[in-house]
Every structure is written in structure tokens, then in C-alpha cells.
Scaffold this motif. Sequence first.
Motif, mmCIF file in Angstrom:
data_model
loop_
_atom_site.group_PDB
_atom_site.id
_atom_site.type_symbol
_atom_site.label_atom_id
_atom_site.label_comp_id
_atom_site.label_asym_id
_atom_site.label_seq_id
_atom_site.Cartn_x
_atom_site.Cartn_y
_atom_site.Cartn_z
ATOM 1 N N PRO A 116 27.003 36.261 32.840
ATOM 2 C CA PRO A 116 26.007 35.356 32.853
ATOM 3 C C PRO A 116 26.202 34.098 33.591
ATOM 4 N N ARG A 117 25.205 33.534 34.132
ATOM 5 C CA ARG A 117 25.333 32.242 35.031
ATOM 6 C C ARG A 117 24.425 31.246 34.383
ATOM 7 N N VAL A 118 24.623 30.056 34.571
ATOM 8 C CA VAL A 118 23.900 28.875 34.058
ATOM 9 C C VAL A 118 23.386 27.877 35.183
ATOM 10 N N LEU A 157 23.057 46.456 42.668
ATOM 11 C CA LEU A 157 23.777 45.174 42.478
ATOM 12 C C LEU A 157 25.126 45.288 41.861
ATOM 13 N N PRO A 158 25.836 46.226 42.012
ATOM 14 C CA PRO A 158 26.740 46.695 40.912
ATOM 15 C C PRO A 158 28.049 45.486 40.689
ATOM 16 N N PHE A 159 28.052 44.676 42.039
ATOM 17 C CA PHE A 159 29.073 43.746 42.240
ATOM 18 C C PHE A 159 28.647 42.316 42.318
ATOM 19 N N GLY A 160 27.109 42.388 41.995
ATOM 20 C CA GLY A 160 26.457 41.216 42.078
ATOM 21 C C GLY A 160 26.097 40.658 43.561
ATOM 22 N N ASN A 177 26.924 28.215 38.351
ATOM 23 C CA ASN A 177 27.949 28.060 37.071
ATOM 24 C C ASN A 177 28.007 29.090 36.057
ATOM 25 N N ARG A 178 29.035 29.328 35.556
ATOM 26 C CA ARG A 178 29.284 30.146 34.702
ATOM 27 C C ARG A 178 28.976 29.397 33.241
ATOM 28 N N VAL A 179 28.652 30.322 32.338
ATOM 29 C CA VAL A 179 28.478 29.881 30.869
ATOM 30 C C VAL A 179 29.921 29.335 30.282
ATOM 31 N N SER A 220 41.888 41.201 34.449
ATOM 32 C CA SER A 220 40.726 41.360 33.703
ATOM 33 C C SER A 220 39.553 41.993 34.647
ATOM 34 N N GLY A 221 39.458 41.478 36.048
ATOM 35 C CA GLY A 221 38.399 41.761 36.754
ATOM 36 C C GLY A 221 38.525 43.203 37.459
ATOM 37 N N SER A 222 39.788 43.880 37.362
ATOM 38 C CA SER A 222 39.912 44.977 38.213
ATOM 39 C C SER A 222 40.274 46.282 37.654
ATOM 40 N N ILE A 223 40.859 46.001 36.321
ATOM 41 C CA ILE A 223 41.353 47.407 35.678
ATOM 42 C C ILE A 223 40.272 48.153 35.006
ATOM 43 N N ARG A 235 26.990 33.498 45.705
ATOM 44 C CA ARG A 235 28.398 32.942 45.490
ATOM 45 C C ARG A 235 29.129 33.537 44.489
ATOM 46 N N ARG A 236 28.743 33.994 43.503
ATOM 47 C CA ARG A 236 29.627 34.352 42.119
ATOM 48 C C ARG A 236 29.575 35.883 42.354
ATOM 49 N N MET A 237 29.247 36.431 43.626
ATOM 50 C CA MET A 237 29.600 37.997 43.523
ATOM 51 C C MET A 237 31.012 38.295 43.656
ATOM 52 N N CYS A 238 31.190 39.454 43.180
ATOM 53 C CA CYS A 238 32.613 40.191 42.897
ATOM 54 C C CYS A 238 33.536 39.758 44.258
ATOM 55 N N PRO A 239 34.608 39.001 44.135
ATOM 56 C CA PRO A 239 35.553 38.794 45.466
ATOM 57 C C PRO A 239 36.260 39.991 45.613
ATOM 58 N N MET A 283 39.358 27.630 45.511
ATOM 59 C CA MET A 283 39.980 28.814 44.730
ATOM 60 C C MET A 283 39.323 30.144 45.504
ATOM 61 N N ARG A 284 37.992 30.139 45.571
ATOM 62 C CA ARG A 284 37.282 31.138 46.011
ATOM 63 C C ARG A 284 37.605 31.209 47.549
ATOM 64 N N LYS A 285 37.825 30.295 48.272
ATOM 65 C CA LYS A 285 38.357 30.377 49.518
ATOM 66 C C LYS A 285 39.804 31.191 49.811
HETATM 67 C C1 HEM Z 1 34.738 48.843 40.538
HETATM 68 C C2 HEM Z 1 35.332 47.629 40.872
HETATM 69 C C3 HEM Z 1 34.598 46.479 40.327
HETATM 70 C C4 HEM Z 1 33.254 46.052 39.948
HETATM 71 C C5 HEM Z 1 32.291 47.017 39.650
HETATM 72 C C6 HEM Z 1 33.286 44.789 39.723
HETATM 73 C C7 HEM Z 1 32.206 44.119 39.535
HETATM 74 C C8 HEM Z 1 32.139 42.713 39.188
HETATM 75 C C9 HEM Z 1 30.821 41.984 38.745
HETATM 76 C C10 HEM Z 1 29.490 42.785 38.462
HETATM 77 C C11 HEM Z 1 31.088 40.683 38.839
HETATM 78 C C12 HEM Z 1 30.072 39.769 38.516
HETATM 79 C C13 HEM Z 1 29.392 39.206 39.680
HETATM 80 C C14 HEM Z 1 28.142 38.217 39.659
HETATM 81 O O1 HEM Z 1 28.136 37.594 38.448
HETATM 82 O O2 HEM Z 1 27.248 38.144 40.268
HETATM 83 C C15 HEM Z 1 32.440 40.478 39.260
HETATM 84 C C16 HEM Z 1 32.869 39.271 39.349
HETATM 85 C C17 HEM Z 1 34.210 39.149 39.701
HETATM 86 N N1 HEM Z 1 35.222 40.290 39.997
HETATM 87 FE FE1 HEM Z 1 34.836 42.238 40.072
HETATM 88 N N2 HEM Z 1 34.315 44.109 40.070
HETATM 89 C C18 HEM Z 1 35.429 45.152 40.415
HETATM 90 C C19 HEM Z 1 36.687 44.865 40.811
HETATM 91 C C20 HEM Z 1 37.360 43.731 40.836
HETATM 92 C C21 HEM Z 1 38.588 43.696 41.622
HETATM 93 C C22 HEM Z 1 39.515 44.756 42.186
HETATM 94 C C23 HEM Z 1 38.772 42.228 41.377
HETATM 95 C C24 HEM Z 1 40.216 41.437 41.714
HETATM 96 C C25 HEM Z 1 41.101 42.042 42.074
HETATM 97 C C26 HEM Z 1 37.681 41.564 40.795
HETATM 98 C C27 HEM Z 1 37.571 40.187 40.485
HETATM 99 C C28 HEM Z 1 36.457 39.514 39.987
HETATM 100 C C29 HEM Z 1 36.323 38.250 39.818
HETATM 101 C C30 HEM Z 1 37.552 37.348 40.043
HETATM 102 C C31 HEM Z 1 35.181 37.964 39.523
HETATM 103 C C32 HEM Z 1 34.469 36.829 39.128
HETATM 104 C C33 HEM Z 1 33.990 35.857 40.433
HETATM 105 C C34 HEM Z 1 33.264 34.406 40.256
HETATM 106 O O3 HEM Z 1 32.803 34.208 39.195
HETATM 107 O O4 HEM Z 1 33.308 33.729 40.965
HETATM 108 N N3 HEM Z 1 36.605 42.545 40.600
HETATM 109 N N4 HEM Z 1 33.006 41.552 39.534
#
Ligand code: HEM
Length: 535
Positions: free
Chosen positions: A401-403, A461-464, A125-127, A326-329, A467-471, A155-157
Motif C-alpha cells: 500500500p501507498r499513501v 504488474l506483478p512487480f508494481g 509514500n508508504r503507509v 524480506s523482499g526476495s525469499i 517510483r516504488r516498483m520492485c528494485p 537509497m533507491r539510487k
Molecule cells: C519473484 C520475485 C519478486 C516479486 C514478484 C516482487 C514483487 C514486489 C512488489 C509487488 C513490490 C511492491 C511494488 C509496488 O508497490 O509498486 C516489491 C517491492 C520491493 N521489492 Fe520485490 N519482488 C521480487 C523480488 C525481489 C528481490 C529479489 C528483491 C531484493 C533483492 C526485492 C526487493 C524489493 C524491495 C526493497 C521493494 C520495496 C521498494 C520500494 O518501496 O521502494 N524484491 N516487490
Amino acid sequence: MEMAMGIGGGVQQHQLQQKGDAVLLAGAAAIVVVAFSLLLYTRMKKQLRRKRALFPRSPPGAWPVVGHLPLFLKDRPHQLLAELCMKQGYGPIMGLRLGVHPAIVVSSAAAAKELLSTQDKVFANRVHYAFADHVFYGYNKALGFSSYNPRWVQMRKLYTLELFTAKRLQEMAHIRHEEMRKLLHRLQQASNGGVQAVDLRERLFEMAGDIAARQFYSKTLGESAPELPHLVEAMEDEAFPTLGDYLPWLRFLDVFPKRGMDKLHRSLDRVFTSIIDERRRHMATCPANQLPNDFLQVLLSKEESVVPEQNICDNDIKAILLDVLSGSIHTSSVTLEWALALLMSNPECMRKLREEVDSVSKHKDGRALLTNEDVEKAMPYLENVMKETLRVQPVAPLLLPRVSGEECHMGQYTLPKGTQAFVHVWAIARDPQIYEDPLSFRPERFDGTDLDVRGQHYELLPFGAGRRMCPGMRGGLAVLYLTLANLIKFFEWEMPPGQTLDMSEKAYRGFSKEIPLRVIPKLRHYPLPDPLTHI
Ligand code: HEM
């Protein structure tokens, strides 16, 4: 009379005796109640102490009521937390109290593995922050700030099977290439042909924003609405926890930050509504096979799914759009800015990378872009540079953060339901037991190892992970590789005369380089690619 007196005296005596008994009884009862309360109190205290003993040790300095929250208000809290965990002996699982919430900071690869793998489901879960409701269309919309529930799974699928597939990434390569060529020309123009410094972060933000927007709805940020780039930047400031997130009874004080969030939400919503409406008008007049092949089209096709639970509405689409923007830029532009700054401050690494870039470019038209295929096939040093950049400067040093959804155990500790968890990937990546000379920028450290950033190695782990890893990792990496390869191919990078490179980190409301990188791009011997053609 005497008799009467005698009777009267007897009655009085009897009454006195009764009173005495009542007092005695009340006294005894009071003693029992006090003794029982004392017993209860000592038992509760014992239980509490036992519970506390099972909760990870916390550093001193917790304030009454707010607990350790002030730690997070300090300059660069990630550095302070790393110091406490790693140097001051609070260990790989450190306890904290954030207002009413128990929290842990996890700072070793083994503990991260336990949290993100063994306990992944419990901590999925997220906070629930107020900004999720006020900016992001609600806690359980889209992905980033949702709890773990069947809707999130669905949604994740959608993200992994339809939006961010390898095939779609391939189909969208032309967008990345066009925006890359635009960036090269903008840099050349903004620097007045290599004479003056440019704010690289600004330019990278623009490119990353345009790539994300075009992938989603086939327009650049600026083409959608002139104010959109500023609104996306403002999200960095507004999507921030409030006091009420930690102390629910003080929620009434959140009225001012929530006002700012609502205002931002309304402005974003107006733009998103007009983007969706415009596409619907287009759909009404255009044959289906001529409609854009973008995320928006995929999502609109799901609006009336045959499985009713899988229907998605306009607000779902807007929430996903916000997630993607918000996740990518910020993530891509900040990482690229760090990569260039780290290379500039390590000239030997820059030289080696340039050598690799030139040796691959030799086999291509001089004006041609280096592509992701070039990187995959023949640029191992560039991949190492990117891994090392993400190791040294991960954009989310504590992940999101997760909860925990239920009580669970980690090692000897018992963590109550509702424990917030921060995975300190920044500290793990600086662990001298994992990395030799961890503070140096040394891309060569990855030579001959299979260590990568894809969530399987808990040391990096820059992308986590879990389950909640960056998609968006695959798409994010594609942009990082493509951009860095071409920034190095086409330009030499110099600091303006008399200025030195500052490498400080900023960790307040988003993590980035504290001072934006202002550099002079000097065109090398390769002519710039044609803005419209030239792969
Ligand atoms: C340099 C590029 C990126 C980095 C370093 C990055 C890093 C991260 C990290 C650290 C998380 C949290 C993971 C966790 O809590 O375990 C995350 C989550 C997420 N990222 Fe990225 N991200 C990148 C690019 C992107 C892109 C391009 C997208 C979408 C187009 C994106 C969408 C998301 C979303 C939606 C989540 C939330 C996932 C969830 O909670 O299920 N990210 N990202």
C-alpha cells in the motif's frame, strides 16, 4: 414617603425594564447564536456531503469506528475486494475507510496507470506501520517501508546503480548456479531417490534464502546463524499491521504484538551485528583486493562517503539486509511453487515446456544446467509460463500500500492527503476485457505480444510500477527462470499416490498457496550436475 415610594417604584420599574431588556437581549443573542450555529452546521454538512460525493463510492458494511477494516480480516480479502470492484459495480476506484484513514482500491489498468504514473509522485509514500519501527529499523530506513524523501531517493539510487545492476547480476551468476545444483541434489536426497514426496516450498525457500544471503554477505542463511532461516520465516508473521495503525488512540493495545516484533528485531539484530563485525575483522587482516565482492562490501565502503549526507551507518546496512531478505525469499519461492503447481495441473503446458527444455538441452552436456542465457536466447515458452504464473498468482495481489502526500484528483474524485491506495493487480489480471478466458492458465496468450511484467504495461504488474516498483525485479526474474528451467529439465513431477493437487490461495499474513506443494521428483534421463562444477 410617597415620593420615596414613587422614587422607589420608579427605580424598581427601571430595574424591571432593565432586566426585561437584558432578557430580551440574551434571547436575541441566543437566537443569533443558534441560527448561526445552524447555518454553520448546515454549511459544514453540505461541504462534507460535497466532499464525500467527490470521494469514490464505498461498499456498504462499514462498521462504526473501524470502517471497512473487517473486510481485510476475512478469508482472502483480495477476492472479496475484486468482487466488490468488478462485479458489484463499485468500479475501478472504490473508496474505503480503514479506521481513521481514507483508502482506495484501484482495479482497472487505466486507473492503475493514473495512480502509478500521473499521480506516482503524490502516492510515492508508504503507509507508516508500527512494524516498520519495531522490526525494520524505522519508517525511514532502507526502502520498502520508507516515506518518499531525499534519503529514500538516495537509497533507491544505491539499489539500482550499485547493488542490482546488470553487471553485478552477471558477476553473481555463479552463486545462483551453485545454489541451483544444491537444490537439485537436495530434492533427490529428500525424496530418497524419487520415492517419497518432498515439501517443495521448504526447499525453494532454502535456496532463495541462500542466494539472497550469499549475494549480500557471501554466506548462506544457515552458515550465518542456525536460527536465521526461522527468523526470516517469522518476519512473515510479525510484519503485520496493528490496530493502532488504523486507530491511533488504541495504540496502547498494540503492546502485545509490539513485544513480539521487538523480540524478533533483537534476534535479527544480534545476527546482523555479528555478520558486520566479522566482516570488519576480516577487513582488518585481509588485503582489499581479496575481500568478497558482495553487497555488504559495497555498503561498508560507503560508511565514510566524501559527501556526508550519503554516509551510511550500521543500522542502514542492517535495514537494507532486512529489505533484501524480506523482499526476495518469500516472493521467489512462492512464485516458483505456483509455477510448478500450475504446470502440473495443466499437463499440455508442461509437455510443451518440456519439449522446449529438451530441445535446448540437446545442444549441451546432459549434466549441464540450463542458464539464464539459454532462457533469453531460446526459451520463449518458459518466459510465457513465468508471465502467466505471475499474472494468475502475483505474490502481492494488492501491491504494497501507498499513501498520498497531498490532496489530489483522480478522474472526478478528490482524494484527501493521507489516502491509502491499494492497486489490485490480481483483479486487473483477471479482467475479461483485457484477457480472454482470464481464469485459464494459458501461457500461449503472450505469443506475439510485447506485454511484459516490467512495469510498463498496467495490465500486468506483478512487480508494481513507478517510483516504488520492485528494485529486485531483474534478480528475481533471473532466479525464477533458472530454477523453473532446471526443475523441469532434471525431474518429472508426480503427486503422491491417492492425492490430488489443491490450488487454493492463502491470503492471511502473506500470500501463497494454501496447502504447500508436496510432490515426488523423479529423475529424468539427464544425470544430475556435479554439485561443485557443471554450469
Ligand atoms: C519473484 C520475485 C519478486 C516479486 C514478484 C516482487 C514483487 C514486489 C512488489 C509487488 C513490490 C511492491 C511494488 C509496488 O508497490 O509498486 C516489491 C517491492 C520491493 N521489492 Fe520485490 N519482488 C521480487 C523480488 C525481489 C528481490 C529479489 C528483491 C531484493 C533483492 C526485492 C526487493 C524489493 C524491495 C526493497 C521493494 C520495496 C521498494 C520500494 O518501496 O521502494 N524484491 N516487490
